[in-house]
Write a protein that holds these residues in place. Structure first.
Motif, PDB file in Angstrom:
ATOM      1  N   ALA A 108      27.568  39.402 106.583  1.00 43.40           N
ATOM      2  CA  ALA A 108      27.290  40.821 106.805  1.00 43.40           C
ATOM      3  C   ALA A 108      27.055  41.543 105.482  1.00 43.40           C
ATOM      4  O   ALA A 108      26.146  42.383 105.371  1.00 43.40           O
ATOM      5  CB  ALA A 108      28.446  41.462 107.570  1.00 43.40           C
ATOM      6  N   ILE A 109      27.848  41.229 104.473  1.00 39.58           N
ATOM      7  CA  ILE A 109      27.662  41.831 103.150  1.00 39.58           C
ATOM      8  C   ILE A 109      26.359  41.337 102.528  1.00 39.58           C
ATOM      9  O   ILE A 109      25.623  42.113 101.890  1.00 39.58           O
ATOM     10  CB  ILE A 109      28.866  41.512 102.245  1.00 39.58           C
ATOM     11  CG1 ILE A 109      30.107  42.246 102.776  1.00 39.58           C
ATOM     12  CG2 ILE A 109      28.590  41.912 100.799  1.00 39.58           C
ATOM     13  CD1 ILE A 109      31.394  41.867 102.088  1.00 39.58           C
ATOM     14  N   GLN A 110      26.049  40.082 102.704  1.00 39.96           N
ATOM     15  CA  GLN A 110      24.771  39.538 102.230  1.00 39.96           C
ATOM     16  C   GLN A 110      23.610  40.316 102.832  1.00 39.96           C
ATOM     17  O   GLN A 110      22.647  40.679 102.129  1.00 39.96           O
ATOM     18  CB  GLN A 110      24.690  38.056 102.597  1.00 39.96           C
ATOM     19  CG  GLN A 110      23.568  37.278 101.938  1.00 39.96           C
ATOM     20  CD  GLN A 110      23.594  35.807 102.329  1.00 39.96           C
ATOM     21  OE1 GLN A 110      24.540  35.313 102.956  1.00 39.96           O
ATOM     22  NE2 GLN A 110      22.546  35.078 101.982  1.00 39.96           N
ATOM     23  N   ASN A 111      23.678  40.605 104.128  1.00 37.64           N
ATOM     24  CA  ASN A 111      22.637  41.402 104.774  1.00 37.64           C
ATOM     25  C   ASN A 111      22.585  42.820 104.193  1.00 37.64           C
ATOM     26  O   ASN A 111      21.508  43.361 103.947  1.00 37.64           O
ATOM     27  CB  ASN A 111      22.897  41.459 106.284  1.00 37.64           C
ATOM     28  CG  ASN A 111      22.420  40.217 107.001  1.00 37.64           C
ATOM     29  OD1 ASN A 111      21.283  39.804 106.846  1.00 37.64           O
ATOM     30  ND2 ASN A 111      23.284  39.610 107.788  1.00 37.64           N
ATOM     31  N   MET A 112      23.747  43.424 104.014  1.00 42.21           N
ATOM     32  CA  MET A 112      23.789  44.765 103.412  1.00 42.21           C
ATOM     33  C   MET A 112      23.149  44.765 102.026  1.00 42.21           C
ATOM     34  O   MET A 112      22.359  45.672 101.689  1.00 42.21           O
ATOM     35  CB  MET A 112      25.243  45.239 103.319  1.00 42.21           C
ATOM     36  CG  MET A 112      25.414  46.595 102.643  1.00 42.21           C
ATOM     37  SD  MET A 112      27.122  46.940 102.129  1.00 42.21           S
ATOM     38  CE  MET A 112      27.296  45.773 100.762  1.00 42.21           C
ATOM     39  N   ASN A 113      23.492  43.778 101.207  1.00 45.73           N
ATOM     40  CA  ASN A 113      22.909  43.692  99.864  1.00 45.73           C
ATOM     41  C   ASN A 113      21.390  43.661  99.914  1.00 45.73           C
ATOM     42  O   ASN A 113      20.706  44.332  99.125  1.00 45.73           O
ATOM     43  CB  ASN A 113      23.425  42.434  99.151  1.00 45.73           C
ATOM     44  CG  ASN A 113      24.868  42.549  98.690  1.00 45.73           C
ATOM     45  OD1 ASN A 113      25.410  43.641  98.550  1.00 45.73           O
ATOM     46  ND2 ASN A 113      25.493  41.412  98.447  1.00 45.73           N
ATOM     47  N   ILE A 114      20.852  42.878 100.830  1.00 41.95           N
ATOM     48  CA  ILE A 114      19.393  42.747 100.941  1.00 41.95           C
ATOM     49  C   ILE A 114      18.771  44.076 101.355  1.00 41.95           C
ATOM     50  O   ILE A 114      17.761  44.515 100.785  1.00 41.95           O
ATOM     51  CB  ILE A 114      19.037  41.625 101.944  1.00 41.95           C
ATOM     52  CG1 ILE A 114      19.469  40.262 101.390  1.00 41.95           C
ATOM     53  CG2 ILE A 114      17.542  41.621 102.245  1.00 41.95           C
ATOM     54  CD1 ILE A 114      19.414  39.134 102.401  1.00 41.95           C
ATOM     55  N   ILE A 115      19.352  44.735 102.347  1.00 47.14           N
ATOM     56  CA  ILE A 115      18.816  46.017 102.806  1.00 47.14           C
ATOM     57  C   ILE A 115      18.829  47.059 101.692  1.00 47.14           C
ATOM     58  O   ILE A 115      17.867  47.824 101.512  1.00 47.14           O
ATOM     59  CB  ILE A 115      19.621  46.537 104.019  1.00 47.14           C
ATOM     60  CG1 ILE A 115      19.424  45.631 105.229  1.00 47.14           C
ATOM     61  CG2 ILE A 115      19.202  47.962 104.380  1.00 47.14           C
ATOM     62  CD1 ILE A 115      20.355  45.948 106.393  1.00 47.14           C
ATOM     63  N   LEU A 116      19.911  47.104 100.936  1.00 53.49           N
ATOM     64  CA  LEU A 116      20.073  48.130  99.902  1.00 53.49           C
ATOM     65  C   LEU A 116      19.362  47.787  98.600  1.00 53.49           C
ATOM     66  O   LEU A 116      19.372  48.589  97.656  1.00 53.49           O
ATOM     67  CB  LEU A 116      21.563  48.362  99.638  1.00 53.49           C
ATOM     68  CG  LEU A 116      22.366  48.932 100.814  1.00 53.49           C
ATOM     69  CD1 LEU A 116      23.844  49.023 100.449  1.00 53.49           C
ATOM     70  CD2 LEU A 116      21.837  50.309 101.231  1.00 53.49           C
ATOM     71  N   GLY A 117      18.762  46.615  98.526  1.00 50.77           N
ATOM     72  CA  GLY A 117      18.043  46.231  97.316  1.00 50.77           C
ATOM     73  C   GLY A 117      18.938  45.703  96.213  1.00 50.77           C
ATOM     74  O   GLY A 117      18.501  45.577  95.064  1.00 50.77           O
ATOM     75  N   PHE A 118      20.191  45.388  96.533  1.00 50.53           N
ATOM     76  CA  PHE A 118      21.086  44.770  95.561  1.00 50.53           C
ATOM     77  C   PHE A 118      20.737  43.288  95.424  1.00 50.53           C
ATOM     78  O   PHE A 118      20.042  42.713  96.263  1.00 50.53           O
ATOM     79  CB  PHE A 118      22.550  44.869  96.010  1.00 50.53           C
ATOM     80  CG  PHE A 118      23.068  46.265  96.213  1.00 50.53           C
ATOM     81  CD1 PHE A 118      22.468  47.360  95.600  1.00 50.53           C
ATOM     82  CD2 PHE A 118      24.177  46.490  97.008  1.00 50.53           C
ATOM     83  CE1 PHE A 118      22.955  48.647  95.786  1.00 50.53           C
ATOM     84  CE2 PHE A 118      24.673  47.765  97.206  1.00 50.53           C
ATOM     85  CZ  PHE A 118      24.068  48.844  96.597  1.00 50.53           C
ATOM     86  N   ASP A 119      21.272  42.661  94.379  1.00 50.72           N
ATOM     87  CA  ASP A 119      21.202  41.209  94.322  1.00 50.72           C
ATOM     88  C   ASP A 119      21.905  40.647  95.548  1.00 50.72           C
ATOM     89  O   ASP A 119      22.987  41.103  95.925  1.00 50.72           O
ATOM     90  CB  ASP A 119      21.874  40.710  93.044  1.00 50.72           C
ATOM     91  CG  ASP A 119      21.683  39.209  92.837  1.00 50.72           C
ATOM     92  OD1 ASP A 119      22.320  38.428  93.585  1.00 50.72           O
ATOM     93  OD2 ASP A 119      20.910  38.817  91.959  1.00 50.72           O
ATOM     94  N   GLU A 120      21.295  39.640  96.154  1.00 47.15           N
ATOM     95  CA  GLU A 120      21.818  39.077  97.398  1.00 47.15           C
ATOM     96  C   GLU A 120      23.254  38.573  97.265  1.00 47.15           C
ATOM     97  O   GLU A 120      24.029  38.585  98.230  1.00 47.15           O
ATOM     98  CB  GLU A 120      20.908  37.921  97.811  1.00 47.15           C
ATOM     99  CG  GLU A 120      21.141  37.344  99.173  1.00 47.15           C
ATOM    100  CD  GLU A 120      20.084  36.310  99.534  1.00 47.15           C
ATOM    101  OE1 GLU A 120      20.278  35.611 100.537  1.00 47.15           O
ATOM    102  OE2 GLU A 120      19.062  36.201  98.803  1.00 47.15           O
ATOM    103  N   THR A 121      23.629  38.174  96.056  1.00 53.62           N
ATOM    104  CA  THR A 121      24.945  37.578  95.838  1.00 53.62           C
ATOM    105  C   THR A 121      26.000  38.587  95.407  1.00 53.62           C
ATOM    106  O   THR A 121      27.163  38.203  95.186  1.00 53.62           O
ATOM    107  CB  THR A 121      24.856  36.473  94.771  1.00 53.62           C
ATOM    108  OG1 THR A 121      24.518  37.066  93.514  1.00 53.62           O
ATOM    109  CG2 THR A 121      23.813  35.432  95.147  1.00 53.62           C
ATOM    110  N   GLU A 122      25.625  39.856  95.289  1.00 56.70           N
ATOM    111  CA  GLU A 122      26.563  40.863  94.768  1.00 56.70           C
ATOM    112  C   GLU A 122      27.847  40.907  95.597  1.00 56.70           C
ATOM    113  O   GLU A 122      27.814  41.025  96.819  1.00 56.70           O
ATOM    114  CB  GLU A 122      25.900  42.240  94.785  1.00 56.70           C
ATOM    115  CG  GLU A 122      26.600  43.276  93.927  1.00 56.70           C
ATOM    116  CD  GLU A 122      26.415  43.018  92.443  1.00 56.70           C
ATOM    117  OE1 GLU A 122      27.424  42.657  91.794  1.00 56.70           O
ATOM    118  OE2 GLU A 122      25.281  43.159  91.938  1.00 56.70           O
ATOM    119  N   GLY A 123      28.974  40.800  94.913  1.00 57.28           N
ATOM    120  CA  GLY A 123      30.262  40.858  95.596  1.00 57.28           C
ATOM    121  C   GLY A 123      30.617  39.617  96.391  1.00 57.28           C
ATOM    122  O   GLY A 123      31.607  39.624  97.131  1.00 57.28           O
ATOM    123  N   LEU A 124      29.830  38.540  96.242  1.00 55.44           N
ATOM    124  CA  LEU A 124      30.036  37.340  97.066  1.00 55.44           C
ATOM    125  C   LEU A 124      30.138  36.054  96.260  1.00 55.44           C
ATOM    126  O   LEU A 124      30.101  34.962  96.832  1.00 55.44           O
ATOM    127  CB  LEU A 124      28.886  37.199  98.074  1.00 55.44           C
ATOM    128  CG  LEU A 124      28.805  38.276  99.156  1.00 55.44           C
ATOM    129  CD1 LEU A 124      27.507  38.121  99.942  1.00 55.44           C
ATOM    130  CD2 LEU A 124      30.004  38.206 100.103  1.00 55.44           C
TER     131      LEU A 124
END
Length: 344
Positions: A321-337
């Protein structure tokens, strides 16, 4: 700072999501909710949050009002109305339940016993398996976070189906999960004396993840795929190991399969293909967002055997779910993971 909110924060998935989001450098927790514990501090319910957060469980409307990204960690049948409110308020909604995973309303009714309550939303939702739908996820505001068993199976089979290398019938998916997959609610089959020192299948021939698995595998293959799916409960807290059996259309060898999988997943940061001769294990992905896949052939070399392992609470739920959020928000896909599994 983006504000995230969790509706259903006191279930196992909701609490795991909160644990991960509290360590996300680009996210602030705006609000959480729980019908059962409304008005109570989360650190009184889960002591691991003591001195880490003093968030109080509020109402669902409070979460939608205060937050930019809404995570719904609820049983099936409860998220559609909440998602409608969130989308109407121009918020991002990531549903971690089953309400948006199936596109066919008749299939949903057959397996879950109810109609779509917000049918128009199903045309907007995107199935949130990043390794398959990353480009669609980037543009989405409503995500159907995949189920835990389906995630392990879909990642295990995707390279073969994308390249039309296996027969689409006769696929066997034999999956084992830790008991957190059953949720926080009390049930006899997850009661300690019933589960300890044993190993048993459940929902044989009729688990609700079956239509999700078949629908997504058919989407990947662009043709009808059918599977025999049997889940089992392991006497452990977390982790999934899926053993998948499928028949190649033509003779293959392990070197070919290994290169195929390695090339397919080379830009997918959370999928690791193990060297030939090694076997994927729950121990090596526990408490991480990783999926480990190992590839094998039977002694006749006429059947492919895939071992796919994930942590059901992270890559199978909160981490994805966080990976999906990162992608939507334009963050690095791995941020916080970027968690490394413990060695023991």
């Amino acid at each position: 700072m983006i504000k995230a909110g969790i509706i259903g924060a006191t279930g196992y998935v909701g609490a795991e999501l909160l644990r991960l989001l509290l360590n996300h450098p680009l996210i602030e927790i705006g609000a959480i909710s729980s019908v059962s514990f409304e008005g109570q501090e989360i650190n009184k319910i889960y002591k691991n949050f003591l001195s880490k957060t003093d968030l109080i469980c509020e109402t669902m409307d409070d979460v939608i009002k205060k937050c930019d990204v809404i995570f719904t960690a609820l049983p099936h049948g409860l998220s559609e109305g909440i998602a409608k409110k969130a989308i109407d308020s121009n918020k991002i909604c990531i549903d971690m339940g089953a309400d948006f995973r199936l596109t066919d309303e008749e299939e949903y009714k057959l397996w879950y016993g109810k109609d779509f309550s917000e049918p128009e939303l199903h045309n907007q939702s995107v199935y949130g398996l990043p390794e398959l739908n990353k480009e669609k996820i980037k543009e989405a505001s409503l995500i159907a976070n995949p189920g835990c068993y389906p995630t392990s199976i879909e990642l295990g089979l995707m390279p073969l189906l994308k390249n039309s290398l296996i027969e689409l019938k006769g696929i066997i998916c034999d999956s084992k999960s830790g008991t957190t997959g059953a949720g926080r609610g009390l049930a006899l089959n997850t009661h300690f004396p019933e589960e300890n020192e044993t190993f048993a299948p459940y929902n044989i021939g009729g688990h609700r993840h079956t239509p999700e698995i078949e629908e997504m595998l058919s989407t990947i293959a662009q043709d009808k795929v059918t599977v025999t799916f049997t889940p089992h409960l392991l006497p452990i807290n977390r982790g999934i190991l899926s053993t998948i059996y499928c028949n190649p259309k033509e003779e293959v060898n392990l070197e070919f399969l290994h290169k195929l999988y390695t090339d397919f997943y080379k830009n997918k940061p959370f999928v690791e293909i193990l060297p030939i001769g090694e076997t994927a294990s729950i121990k090596n992905i526990r408490l991480s967002n990783n999926c480990h896949i190992s590839l094998h052939l039977n002694h006749r070399k006429d059947q492919i055997i895939i071992i796919s392992t994930i942590d059901n609470m992270i890559k199978g739920a909160a981490g994805q779910a966080i990976q999906n959020m990162n992608i939507i928000l334009g963050f690095d896909e791995t941020e916080g993971l970027n968690f490394i599994a413990p060695a023991f």
